[in-house]
Write an enzyme that holds these catalytic residues in place. Structure first.
Site, PDB file in Angstrom:
ATOM      1  CG  HIS A 189      -1.344   1.184   1.832  1.00  0.00           C
ATOM      2  ND1 HIS A 189      -2.102   2.095   1.140  1.00  0.00           N
ATOM      3  CD2 HIS A 189      -1.191   1.703   3.081  1.00  0.00           C
ATOM      4  CE1 HIS A 189      -2.376   3.108   1.943  1.00  0.00           C
ATOM      5  NE2 HIS A 189      -1.839   2.896   3.103  1.00  0.00           N
TER       6      HIS A 189
ATOM      7  CE1 TYR B  25      -4.085   5.549   4.133  1.00  0.00           C
ATOM      8  CE2 TYR B  25      -2.809   7.146   5.360  1.00  0.00           C
ATOM      9  CZ  TYR B  25      -2.925   5.896   4.796  1.00  0.00           C
ATOM     10  OH  TYR B  25      -1.896   4.992   4.906  1.00  0.00           O
TER      11      TYR B  25
ATOM     12  CG  ASP C   4     -30.132 -19.823  17.441  1.00  0.00           C
ATOM     13  OD1 ASP C   4     -29.235 -19.825  16.575  1.00  0.00           O
ATOM     14  OD2 ASP C   4     -31.259 -19.346  17.226  1.00  0.00           O
TER      15      ASP C   4
HETATM   16  P1  FAD Z   1       3.777  -6.400  12.334  1.00  0.00           P
HETATM   17  O1  FAD Z   1       3.973  -5.015  12.782  1.00  0.00           O
HETATM   18  O2  FAD Z   1       4.176  -6.713  10.947  1.00  0.00           O
HETATM   19  O3  FAD Z   1       4.517  -7.313  13.357  1.00  0.00           O
HETATM   20  C1  FAD Z   1       4.747  -8.680  13.108  1.00  0.00           C
HETATM   21  C2  FAD Z   1       6.118  -8.993  13.629  1.00  0.00           C
HETATM   22  O4  FAD Z   1       6.321 -10.397  13.553  1.00  0.00           O
HETATM   23  C3  FAD Z   1       7.201  -8.346  12.793  1.00  0.00           C
HETATM   24  O5  FAD Z   1       7.936  -7.455  13.579  1.00  0.00           O
HETATM   25  C4  FAD Z   1       8.014  -9.518  12.300  1.00  0.00           C
HETATM   26  O6  FAD Z   1       9.401  -9.243  12.241  1.00  0.00           O
HETATM   27  C5  FAD Z   1       7.678 -10.600  13.303  1.00  0.00           C
HETATM   28  N1  FAD Z   1       7.889 -11.930  12.751  1.00  0.00           N
HETATM   29  C6  FAD Z   1       7.375 -12.408  11.587  1.00  0.00           C
HETATM   30  N2  FAD Z   1       7.830 -13.660  11.358  1.00  0.00           N
HETATM   31  C7  FAD Z   1       8.632 -13.982  12.393  1.00  0.00           C
HETATM   32  C8  FAD Z   1       9.401 -15.115  12.732  1.00  0.00           C
HETATM   33  N3  FAD Z   1       9.461 -16.180  11.927  1.00  0.00           N
HETATM   34  N4  FAD Z   1      10.102 -15.113  13.877  1.00  0.00           N
HETATM   35  C9  FAD Z   1      10.051 -14.030  14.704  1.00  0.00           C
HETATM   36  N5  FAD Z   1       9.371 -12.903  14.422  1.00  0.00           N
HETATM   37  C10 FAD Z   1       8.668 -12.887  13.287  1.00  0.00           C
HETATM   38  N6  FAD Z   1      -3.049   0.772  10.307  1.00  0.00           N
HETATM   39  C11 FAD Z   1      -3.754   1.695  10.960  1.00  0.00           C
HETATM   40  O7  FAD Z   1      -4.495   1.357  11.868  1.00  0.00           O
HETATM   41  N7  FAD Z   1      -3.689   3.011  10.624  1.00  0.00           N
HETATM   42  C12 FAD Z   1      -2.899   3.439   9.630  1.00  0.00           C
HETATM   43  O8  FAD Z   1      -2.834   4.617   9.350  1.00  0.00           O
HETATM   44  C13 FAD Z   1      -2.165   2.485   8.907  1.00  0.00           C
HETATM   45  N8  FAD Z   1      -1.402   2.872   7.881  1.00  0.00           N
HETATM   46  C14 FAD Z   1      -0.629   1.970   7.239  1.00  0.00           C
HETATM   47  C15 FAD Z   1       0.203   2.419   6.252  1.00  0.00           C
HETATM   48  C16 FAD Z   1       1.040   1.545   5.617  1.00  0.00           C
HETATM   49  C17 FAD Z   1       1.933   2.035   4.526  1.00  0.00           C
HETATM   50  C18 FAD Z   1       1.024   0.171   5.981  1.00  0.00           C
HETATM   51  C19 FAD Z   1       1.923  -0.816   5.315  1.00  0.00           C
HETATM   52  C20 FAD Z   1       0.167  -0.287   6.971  1.00  0.00           C
HETATM   53  C21 FAD Z   1      -0.660   0.616   7.601  1.00  0.00           C
HETATM   54  N9  FAD Z   1      -1.531   0.202   8.607  1.00  0.00           N
HETATM   55  C22 FAD Z   1      -2.250   1.136   9.285  1.00  0.00           C
HETATM   56  C23 FAD Z   1      -1.681  -1.208   8.960  1.00  0.00           C
HETATM   57  C24 FAD Z   1      -0.844  -1.543  10.190  1.00  0.00           C
HETATM   58  O9  FAD Z   1       0.423  -1.030  10.044  1.00  0.00           O
HETATM   59  C25 FAD Z   1      -0.767  -3.048  10.422  1.00  0.00           C
HETATM   60  O10 FAD Z   1      -2.023  -3.628  10.270  1.00  0.00           O
HETATM   61  C26 FAD Z   1      -0.237  -3.363  11.804  1.00  0.00           C
HETATM   62  O11 FAD Z   1       0.945  -2.638  12.066  1.00  0.00           O
HETATM   63  C27 FAD Z   1       0.038  -4.843  11.954  1.00  0.00           C
HETATM   64  O12 FAD Z   1       0.627  -5.082  13.196  1.00  0.00           O
HETATM   65  P2  FAD Z   1       1.157  -6.535  13.573  1.00  0.00           P
HETATM   66  O13 FAD Z   1       1.717  -6.472  14.938  1.00  0.00           O
HETATM   67  O14 FAD Z   1       0.094  -7.503  13.310  1.00  0.00           O
HETATM   68  O15 FAD Z   1       2.244  -6.856  12.470  1.00  0.00           O
END
Ligand code: FAD
Length: 810
Positions: free
Chosen positions: A222, A256, A541
Site C-alpha cells: 500500500h 487519506y 442457537d
Molecule cells: P507487524 O507489525 O508486521 O509485526 C509482526 C512482527 O512479527 C514483525 O515485527 C516480524 O518481524 C515478526 N515476525 C514475523 N515472522 C517472524 C518469525 N518467523 N520469527 C520471529 N518474528 C517474526 N493501520 C492503521 O491502523 N492506521 C494506519 O494509518 C495504517 N497505515 C498503514 C500504512 C502503511 C503504509 C502500511 C503498510 C500499513 C498501515 N496500517 C495502518 C496497517 C498496520 O500497520 C498493520 O495492520 C499493523 O501494524 C500490523 O501489526 P502486527 O503487529 O500484526 O504486524
C-alpha cells in the site's frame, strides 16, 4: 503458570504481552526476528491514523479501546495517542449520503461526530478546495497512534510484570504432540510452550505453515508518500507539533492524509493490488530498508497525486519527497483472524489487525486465552468462518485483493463479493437459475434471495417505493414470496445451513452439558436450544433432533459450532459435519401438508406427526429426514436428504406443489416471515454479549435439568434484565430500514436495530432492536435514524403474527 510464546513484536504482539500479563499470566515470552524497537514489520512504519468508526460494531469498539489505552500510555514523556480528530469529506452525492448513514451508525456505537458544511471543513483544513465538497463528517476523538512508542510502553509494562522479550530470534518451527503445541523453535534455541500466539503480521501464513494451520490472509503493498515542507502547514512561532489538523480522508479517491510537521503524508488505496509472497520476504539484514517496505513505484502513485492536488490545490506547487510501498495483511472479508486454530490446540491467531484495532483485538485474544469469554462479540473475527475452498491460497488471493480495492468504497451490507463465484452451490442450483434466482452469498454458498419467476405475483402488491439504498438487493418479489408462503406454500433451500451429527455412547450426556435445553427426550423429538460460553453469553442457537438413543442431528449456525463441539467432545463421541454431503428444503405454509402427504404413506396429519417431531420416510423415491419445524411460523417440514438425491427431491416437491400454487421462495422472504414471528437470527440479533433472558430466549434454558456450561453464570439473571431485544414496527408503511440504525427515545440514542424487513402480513417494516429494559413496554414510541431521516416506530408485543398457532387453535 501457562507458558506462552508470542511470535512477533509488532503492535499486536506487544499489546498482547501487556494484556496477558495484566491478567496474571507471567510466563510470557515475545520472540521477534528483527531488532527492537522497530523490528521491520508493518508497525515499524505505520503512520498510525486511527479512524475509530469501522464497518462493524466490534471493530469500532476495538478502536475505542485502542484510543483509550494509548491516550493513557506514555513514552519519553509524551502520550502514545494524539486526538487531533478526523475529517472525512464527501465529493459525491452517494458519499455524502453514506456519511449520514455512517454518522448514525457511529452514534449507536457511542462515537462522537458531527456532519459539517464545506466551509466548516475548510476551517479545519484551510487548504481544501471547498468547491468539490458536499460536506464532511468530523469526529473529534479520532487521531494519531504513535505505534512504535506504544509498542515500547506496552513491552515495558509486560516485562515489569515478568515477561521476556527476545529480539533477533527467528522462529523456524512449531513443535506439536497429540494435537497440541509443545514448543517454538528458533535459530537461537527452542522455547517450550503451552500456548503459542501468531502475532506475526503478514508473515502469518508462514508461521501457520510451520504449525500445519491455514492462515487465510494476503499481504499487499500500500503506497504512502510524504511531501516536501509546505508553507501552508507552517505554524508561526515556536516548535511545531507533529500534527495539529485532523486526519483527513478523501474516500471517493481512496486517499487519506496526515501532517508530519510541515510535511503532508498521503496514503493511497487507489492503485492496483500489489500482492507479496510472505515466504520470500527478505530478512531484516537483507532488506534494503525494512522487510515490510518495498521501493516506491511513482507511476502507481501518479493518479493519486493528481487527485490529492485537486482536493488540496496548494499541493500543486509541491512534490513527493519520499515514499514507499508498505506491506500489510488483507483477509477475504477484511476482518481480522482472532482465536485458537481448529487444527492445533494451544495455537492462537492474532492476525490481520490494524494499529487502529490493535489494543482491542489483543484484549479480546487475551480474554479468550485466560478466561474463554470476551467482552465483545468476536464471531465475525473467528478464523473458522472460512472453510474448505475458502481456505485455499487462490481464494485468499482473489478475495484479499478485493478487500484492498473495496477498503474505502461505499459497500452495501448485502453486497455479495465478486470472484470467485459461484463457489458452493446446492443441488438445486440449476433449478434455481431456471427460476431466475437472484443470488447473494453466505459462507461461500450461493443463496437465492428471491426468484424473478415470481415477479407476476408482485404486480398487484402496490408497495410503496423504496429509496435507492434500501432498494439495493431487494425486490417487491420478496414480499410476494412471503405472502405466497402465508397463503399457500413455499419451498426454501436450507442447504447453506449447517448440519452436524453427534454420535456415541456418551452423546446425550455430552450435549446435555453443552446445551441449555432438556435434550433427554425420546428419539424422534426436535428441541430448540442454546450454546453458552462460561459467562452465559449466547455462542449459538441450534435445533437438536434425537434420532436414536445415541445419535443426534444438529442444525447449527457456523463452522465455529463444529469446532466448539469437537473441542468438547469426550472420547467415543463423534462429531461429523454433514453439510457438504446433504441438502434440505423447507416446505412451509398452510398447504404444506397437502403438498407432502400425497408423496408418502407415512401419516403427516397433526396428530400423526406433531410439532417438533422428526422421522425418516420416503417422499416419492427420495429418502428424507423430515422434521416438523419451521423458521417462518407456518405449518411445515424441513426435509433433508443426501446431495446426490437433492435434485430429485426438488423436482418431486415441485411437481407435487403445482396444483397448490407453491412457489420457490428466497432468503428475503424467510427473513421477513421470521421477523414477524419473532424468531431471532444468531450473529445478527444476538451473540456472546447477550444472555438468553435479555434475548427473549429464556424458554430454551432449563436450569433444573442439571449442570450445563454457562448455567452458574445465569443464576439470578432472569429477574435482573437491564436490556432487551424487542420487536419494533415502523409507523409509516412507506419507511424502510435495513439494520444497524440507532434507536432514539426522547432525543437520546439508547439502542440499535439488529435486523429489519418489510413484514408481509403487517404491511410495514418490522425490526428487532436492543433497548434498555425501561423502554421496552409495548406501545413505547421511539425514533430510528436512517441517513438524514428520523422514522417514528413503536415497540410491539411479540409475536406480531403466529399463524400456525392460531390455525391450530381454530
Ligand atoms: P507487524 O507489525 O508486521 O509485526 C509482526 C512482527 O512479527 C514483525 O515485527 C516480524 O518481524 C515478526 N515476525 C514475523 N515472522 C517472524 C518469525 N518467523 N520469527 C520471529 N518474528 C517474526 N493501520 C492503521 O491502523 N492506521 C494506519 O494509518 C495504517 N497505515 C498503514 C500504512 C502503511 C503504509 C502500511 C503498510 C500499513 C498501515 N496500517 C495502518 C496497517 C498496520 O500497520 C498493520 O495492520 C499493523 O501494524 C500490523 O501489526 P502486527 O503487529 O500484526 O504486524
Amino acid at each position: 503458570d501457562a507458558r506462552v510464546v508470542v511470535i512477533g513484536a509488532g503492535i499486536v504482539g506487544c499489546s498482547l504481552a501487556d494484556e496477558l500479563t495484566a491478567r496474571g499470566w507471567r510466563d510470557v515470552t515475545v520472540l521477534e526476528q528483527g531488532p527492537l524497537p522497530a523490528p521491520g514489520g508493518s508497525t515499524s512504519h505505520a503512520p498510525g491514523l486511527v479512524f475509530a468508526t469501522g464497518p462493524s460494531r466490534t471493530l469500532t469498539r476495538f478502536a475505542a479501546y485502542t484510543v483509550e489505552k494509548f491516550t493513557a500510555l506514555e513514552t519519553d514523556g509524551a502520550p502514545c495517542f494524539s486526538a487531533v480528530g478526523g475529517l472525512e469529506v464527501a465529493t459525491t452525492e452517494e458519499r455524502w449520503a453514506d456519511l449520514h448513514r455512517k454518522a448514525r451508525l457511529a452514534a449507536s456505537w457511542g462515537i462522537r461526530g458531527t456532519l459539517i458544511t464545506p466551509e466548516e471543513c475548510a476551517r479545519h483544513w484551510p487548504m481544501l478546495n471547498t468547491s468539490l465538497l458536499y460536506g464532511g463528517w468530523f469526529t473529534p476523538d479520532d487521531g494519531i497512534a504513535r505505534a512504535v512508542p506504544a509498542c515500547r510502553a506496552q513491552l515495558a509494562r509486560a516485562t515489569a510484570r515478568g515477561a521476556r522479550v527476545l529480539d533477533r530470534h527467528t522462529v523456524t518451527g512449531i513443535e506439536r504432540r497429540d494435537g497440541r503445541v509443545t514448543a517454538v523453535v528458533t535459530d537461537r534455541g527452542t522455547f517450550p510452550a503451552d500456548h503459542v500466539v501468531s502475532a506475526a503480521g503478514f508473515w502469518g501464513p508462514v508461521i501457520g505453515a510451520m504449525a500445519g494451520v491455514t492462515v487465510p490472509l494476503l499481504p499487499l503493498a500500500h503506497q504512502y508518500a510524504t511531501t516536501a515542507p509546505l508553507p501552508e502547514l507552517a505554524v508561526p512561532g515556536g516548535p511545531r507539533p507533529e500534527a495539529v489538523r485532523p486526519l483527513l480522508r478523501f474516500q471517493d479517491r481512496d486517499l487519506y492524509f496526515r501532517e508530519h510537521g510541515d510535511r503532508l503524508g498521503i496514503g493511497s488505496y487507489a492503485h492496483r493490488p500489489m500482492p507479496v509472497d510472505p515466504h520470500t520476504v527478505p530478512a531484516f539484514d537483507d532488506a534494503p530498508v525494512m522487510p515490510s517496505s518495498l521501493p516506491f513505484t511513482a507511476e502507481d502513485f501518479a493518479p493519486s497525486w493528481r487527485d490529492a492536488t485537486a482536493l488540496l490545490p496548494a499541493l500543486g506547487g509541491a512534490e513527493v519527497a519520499d515514499g514507499f510501498n508498505g506491506v500489510f495483511s488483507f483477509t477475504p472479508d477484511g476482518m481480522p483472524l482472532l482465536g485458537e486454530a481448529a487444527e492445533l490446540r494451544g495455537f492462537w491467531l492474532a492476525e490481520a489487525v490494524w494499529v487502529t484495532h490493535s489494543a482491542g483485538a489483543a484484549r479480546a485474544v487475551a480474554e479468550l486465552m485466560t478466561d474463554g469469554h470476551t467482552t465483545l462479540d468476536l464471531h465475525a473475527c473467528d478464523p473458522h468462518r472460512f472453510e474448505g475452498a475458502q481456505r485455499s491460497p487462490a481464494y485468499a488471493a482473489a478475495r484479499g485483493a478485493r478487500s484492498f480495492i473495496e477498503v474505502y468504497d461505499v459497500v452495501h451490507p448485502l453486497q455479495p463479493p465478486a470472484d470467485p463465484r459461484p463457489l458452493r452451490v446446492s443441488p438445486f442450483h440449476d433449478r434455481q437459475r431456471e427460476l431466475g434466482a437472484y443470488f447473494l452469498e453466505s459462507g461461500g454458498w450461493e443463496r437465492p434471495h428471491w426468484y424473478e419467476a415470481n415477479a407476476p405475483l408482485a404486480e398487484g402488491l402496490a408497495l410503496p417505493p423504496r429509496d435507492a439504498w434500501a432498494a439495493r438487493h431487494w425486490s417487491p418479489v420478496v414480499v410476494a414470496e412471503a405472502r405466497a408462503t402465508r397463503e399457500r406454500v413455499g419451498l426454501y433451500d436450507l442447504t447453506p445451513l449447517r448440519r452436524l451429527e453427534v454420535e456415541g455412547p456418551g452423546a446425550l450426556a455430552f450435549l446435555q452439558y453443552l446445551m441449555t435445553n432438556q435434550l433427554d427426550r425420546e428419539p424422534g423429538t426436535v428441541t430448540y436450544t442454546l450454546l453458552l460460553d462460561t459467562h452465559g453469553g449466547i455462542r449459538s442457537d441450534l435445533t437438536v433432533t434425537r434420532l436414536t438413543e445415541d445419535r443426534f442431528r444438529i442444525g447449527a449456525n457456523s463452522g465455529a459450532d463444529l469446532v466448539w463441539l469437537r473441542r468438547h467432545a469426550p472420547d467415543g463421541v463423534h462429531v461429523r459435519d454433514l453439510t457438504p454431503g446433504t441438502c434440505g428444503i423447507g416446505v412451509w405454509g398452510p398447504l404444506a401438508r397437502d403438498l407432502v402427504q400425497p408423496l408418502t404413506r407415512e401419516d403427516f396429519s397433526h396428530p400423526g406427526f406433531g410439532r417438533f417431531r422428526a422421522r425418516r420416510t420416503h417422499l416419492g423415491p427420495v429418502p428424507v429426514l423430515a422434521q416438523r419445524v419451521s423458521y417462518v411460523g407456518e405449518l411445515g417440514w424441513e426435509l433433508y436428504t443426501t446431495a446426490d438425491l437433492g435434485r430429485c427431491l426438488w423436482d418431486t416437491l415441485w411437481e407435487a406443489g403445482r396444483g397448490l400454487g407453491a412457489v420457490a421462495a428466497g432468503r428475503g422472504a424467510l427473513d421477513a416471515l421470521r421477523l414477524e414471528k419473532g424468531f431471532r437470527a444468531w450473529g445478527q440479533d444476538m451473540h456472546t454479549e447477550h444472555d438468553p433472558y435479555e434475548a427473549g430466549l429464556g424458554f430454551a434454558v432449563r436450569p433444573a435439568k442439571g449442570d450445563f456450561l454457562g448455567r452458574a453464570a445465569l443464576a439470578g439473571r432472569d429477574s435482573a434484565v437491564r436490556r432487551r431485544l424487542v420487536c419494533l414496527t415502523l409507523d409509516d408503511p412507506a419507511a424502510a430500514v435495513l439494520g444497524g440504525e440507532p434507536v432514539d427515545v426522547g432525543g437520546e440514542t439508547v439502542g440499535y436495530v439488529t435486523s429489519a424487513a418489510h413484514g408481509p402480513t403487517v404491511g410495514r417494516c418490522v425490526a428487532h432492536a436492543w433497548l434498555p429494559a425501561a423502554h421496552t413496554a409495548p406501545g413505547t414510541a421511539v425514533h430510528l435514524g436512517y441517513f438524514g431521516e428520523r422514522y417514528a416506530a413503536t415497540v410491539a408485543a411479540e409475536p406480531l403474527v403466529a399463524p400456525e398457532a392460531a390455525r391450530l387453535r381454530r
